[in-house]
Design an enzyme around this catalytic site. Sequence first.
Site, PDB file in Angstrom:
ATOM      1  CE  LYS A 178      16.330  -2.090   7.490  1.00 20.18           C
ATOM      2  NZ  LYS A 178      15.335  -2.654   8.418  1.00 20.18           N
ATOM      3  N   GLY A 231       9.709   2.587   1.063  1.00 26.65           N
ATOM      4  CA  GLY A 231       9.408   3.073   2.409  1.00 26.65           C
ATOM      5  C   GLY A 231       8.743   4.432   2.337  1.00 26.65           C
ATOM      6  CB  SER A 232       7.916   6.833   4.955  1.00 22.79           C
ATOM      7  OG  SER A 232       9.174   6.966   5.579  1.00 22.79           O
ATOM      8  N   GLY A 236      13.062   8.028   2.415  1.00 26.35           N
ATOM      9  CA  GLY A 236      13.627   8.170   1.066  1.00 26.35           C
ATOM     10  C   GLY A 236      14.520   9.392   0.949  1.00 26.35           C
ATOM     11  CD  GLU A 253       8.841   2.157  -6.745  1.00 25.03           C
ATOM     12  OE1 GLU A 253       9.433   2.138  -7.830  1.00 25.03           O
ATOM     13  OE2 GLU A 253       7.691   2.617  -6.605  1.00 25.03           O
ATOM     14  CB  CYS A 287       2.508   2.308  -1.612  1.00 22.95           C
ATOM     15  SG  CYS A 287       2.614   0.860  -2.666  1.00 22.95           S
ATOM     16  CD  GLU A 388       1.820   6.855   2.561  1.00 23.95           C
ATOM     17  OE1 GLU A 388       2.902   7.127   3.088  1.00 23.95           O
ATOM     18  OE2 GLU A 388       1.698   6.021   1.640  1.00 23.95           O
TER      19      GLU A 388
HETATM   20  P1  NAD Z   1       9.820   3.203   6.575  1.00 21.14           P
HETATM   21  O1  NAD Z   1      10.312   4.287   5.694  1.00 21.14           O
HETATM   22  O2  NAD Z   1       9.634   3.495   8.008  1.00 21.14           O
HETATM   23  O3  NAD Z   1      10.798   1.941   6.510  1.00 21.14           O
HETATM   24  C1  NAD Z   1      11.132   1.294   5.289  1.00 21.14           C
HETATM   25  C2  NAD Z   1      12.454   0.578   5.464  1.00 21.14           C
HETATM   26  O4  NAD Z   1      13.508   1.555   5.570  1.00 21.14           O
HETATM   27  C3  NAD Z   1      12.542  -0.278   6.737  1.00 21.14           C
HETATM   28  O5  NAD Z   1      13.258  -1.465   6.479  1.00 21.14           O
HETATM   29  C4  NAD Z   1      13.316   0.628   7.687  1.00 21.14           C
HETATM   30  O6  NAD Z   1      13.997  -0.073   8.696  1.00 21.14           O
HETATM   31  C5  NAD Z   1      14.291   1.296   6.731  1.00 21.14           C
HETATM   32  N1  NAD Z   1      14.853   2.585   7.192  1.00 21.14           N
HETATM   33  C6  NAD Z   1      14.281   3.481   8.029  1.00 21.14           C
HETATM   34  N2  NAD Z   1      15.103   4.549   8.207  1.00 21.14           N
HETATM   35  C7  NAD Z   1      16.209   4.314   7.459  1.00 21.14           C
HETATM   36  C8  NAD Z   1      17.428   5.043   7.216  1.00 21.14           C
HETATM   37  N3  NAD Z   1      17.655   6.228   7.771  1.00 21.14           N
HETATM   38  N4  NAD Z   1      18.334   4.506   6.369  1.00 21.14           N
HETATM   39  C9  NAD Z   1      18.121   3.320   5.773  1.00 21.14           C
HETATM   40  N5  NAD Z   1      17.005   2.579   5.984  1.00 21.14           N
HETATM   41  C10 NAD Z   1      16.054   3.068   6.800  1.00 21.14           C
HETATM   42  O7  NAD Z   1       8.461   2.678   5.897  1.00 21.14           O
HETATM   43  P2  NAD Z   1       7.440   1.578   6.437  1.00 21.14           P
HETATM   44  O8  NAD Z   1       6.659   2.167   7.560  1.00 21.14           O
HETATM   45  O9  NAD Z   1       8.148   0.281   6.659  1.00 21.14           O
HETATM   46  O10 NAD Z   1       6.497   1.405   5.142  1.00 21.14           O
HETATM   47  C11 NAD Z   1       5.439   2.263   4.872  1.00 21.14           C
HETATM   48  C12 NAD Z   1       5.798   3.256   3.781  1.00 21.14           C
HETATM   49  O11 NAD Z   1       6.245   2.565   2.618  1.00 21.14           O
HETATM   50  C13 NAD Z   1       4.608   4.077   3.325  1.00 21.14           C
HETATM   51  O12 NAD Z   1       4.990   5.409   3.152  1.00 21.14           O
HETATM   52  C14 NAD Z   1       4.237   3.452   1.980  1.00 21.14           C
HETATM   53  O13 NAD Z   1       3.550   4.283   1.082  1.00 21.14           O
HETATM   54  C15 NAD Z   1       5.585   3.067   1.466  1.00 21.14           C
HETATM   55  N6  NAD Z   1       5.448   2.032   0.431  1.00 21.14           N
HETATM   56  C16 NAD Z   1       5.665   2.399  -0.874  1.00 21.14           C
HETATM   57  C17 NAD Z   1       5.524   1.460  -1.885  1.00 21.14           C
HETATM   58  C18 NAD Z   1       5.774   1.837  -3.328  1.00 21.14           C
HETATM   59  O14 NAD Z   1       5.986   0.944  -4.122  1.00 21.14           O
HETATM   60  N7  NAD Z   1       5.735   3.109  -3.703  1.00 21.14           N
HETATM   61  C19 NAD Z   1       5.163   0.146  -1.572  1.00 21.14           C
HETATM   62  C20 NAD Z   1       4.944  -0.178  -0.233  1.00 21.14           C
HETATM   63  C21 NAD Z   1       5.098   0.778   0.770  1.00 21.14           C
END
Ligand code: NAD
Length: 500
Positions: A178, A231-232, A236, A253, A287, A388
């Site tokens: 996804k 993701g955020s 997580g 991550e 990130c 962040e």
């Molecule tokens: P996000 O958490 O909003 O979304 C990430 C993914 O999770 C998307 O595909 C989203 O649709 C999905 N998602 C959202 N809610 C969900 C749920 N309840 N259940 C399952 N899936 C769900 O993050 P974003 O805005 O797309 O990305 C930015 C974040 O990602 C920042 O916090 C950044 O630091 C982090 N990030 C971390 C790394 C790493 O390797 N540590 C790398 C890149 C980005």
Amino acid sequence: MALVGAKTFKNYIDGEWVDAASGDTFESTSPANGDTIGVFPKSGPEDVERAVAAASAAFEEWRLVPAPRRGEILFRFAQLVTDAKDDLTDLMSREMGKVKAEAGGDVQEAIDMSYYMAGEGRRLFGQTTPSELPDKFNMSVRMPIGVVGVITPWNFPIAIPSWKIAPALVAGNTIVFKPATDTPLLGERFVELLTEAGVPKRVVNIVHGGGRAVGDALVRHPDVPVITLTGSRETGVQVLKTAADELKRVHLELGGKNAIIVLDDADLDLAVDGIIWSAFGTSGQRCTAASRVVVQRGVYETLKSRLVQHVEQLRLGVGWEDDTDIGPVINEGALEKIHSYTEIGRNEGADLLTGGEVAHGDGLDKGFYYRPTVFGDVSPDMRIAQEEIFGPTTALIPVDSFDEAIRVANGVQFGLSSSIFTRDVNKAFRAIRDLDTGITYVNAGTTGAEVHLPFGGTKDTGNGHREAGQAALDVFTEWKSVYVDYSGRLQRAQIDNLDE
Ligand code: NAD
């Protein structure tokens, strides 16, 4: 290749390109100028159900394909991505907004990762050990686990899927992917190239749609034993809680609040280059972005003025033009969030040195552009130094000593990346030991990981796993220990070897 326009795209489920069961759709638009990139299925639990059923059925055959053969498909995929690199780079500048050089780097990372993991097809090493008993052979082998739910963000829309899908596939797992709703076409292209490379039908499935409708259904599904999410932090935590009911393996991550330390003895020109690259590359939406610069007081004023001078020369624009330094941020919500942190910083008493506003004019009005922003005289407990922001904003924090610099750098909830600029080898090694992050750079910015070393962070950046390198295989395999007794008699470990 399918490019910009109002073309309609589909999910890839059970070896077929199909609409969402509901028939609903959503649009992907360019953050650079509002152009429509494409129309995508707005899927839900029903689509997830079909994709998981297909991936579960495929697992029974894919796990038995010899790993070197699985690796050969990844070699072909890496070659196809190489051939498509220019197209993917251009598309990324349009769909996600990154400037060309960085978009090319994102694609290259997927090429590197796919070649690296393709090679794992002929390794996937386990261990052999001596037995404590005679005529007995001991070994451990990596076993695939099953269907892997891959949930990715928009900021590395080709690289991050490769970090997850390449190791999962070579280890013998099948995939339901996804991608983020801000970058669906790049996700779609990724899967198209996998199928072209020869990944058998049903082994990889893509389901487009939102986190709640698709991501959550994937996390809840009892036939998906592994979830890998970038993701955020908030997402997580939610995913971890949901997955707890099924005792799933969850690889997270998450966020970062990365610091660059600049000591009195640093090469300041080099440090400024490192700060510019790490704080403002990808418009600060990495990130590993350096959203804090911890500076020893002896060089604070000089560094501050050189940095601000450089930042004010950066040119905002669309990512696909050669002379653009900084592209847009991903969407309107991000623009608002970033600007709200400028207000927070001002109200907290930090000194706004440059930027701090939405950029207009020069063709920028159709997109989401924010002026690169530097705050001075930030104290470590301010919100702009703790939370962040995920945008082109960085905070200069003056400190008196090396020890204080390390304390400040470590004084946040995240632990992804860190960096130190110094010419003192002893201080560099102390920093390597004492900085509480998964990655530390010496005399370089906070960003620039290579695919053959583990990638991930300490504290709230994740839950102890790593991607990339050999460490990635630990997420996608189960260890099996094997004992083969060729003595022809019952030999009891811990008992019979002591009797003789
Ligand atoms: P996000 O958490 O909003 O979304 C990430 C993914 O999770 C998307 O595909 C989203 O649709 C999905 N998602 C959202 N809610 C969900 C749920 N309840 N259940 C399952 N899936 C769900 O993050 P974003 O805005 O797309 O990305 C930015 C974040 O990602 C920042 O916090 C950044 O630091 C982090 N990030 C971390 C790394 C790493 O390797 N540590 C790398 C890149 C980005």
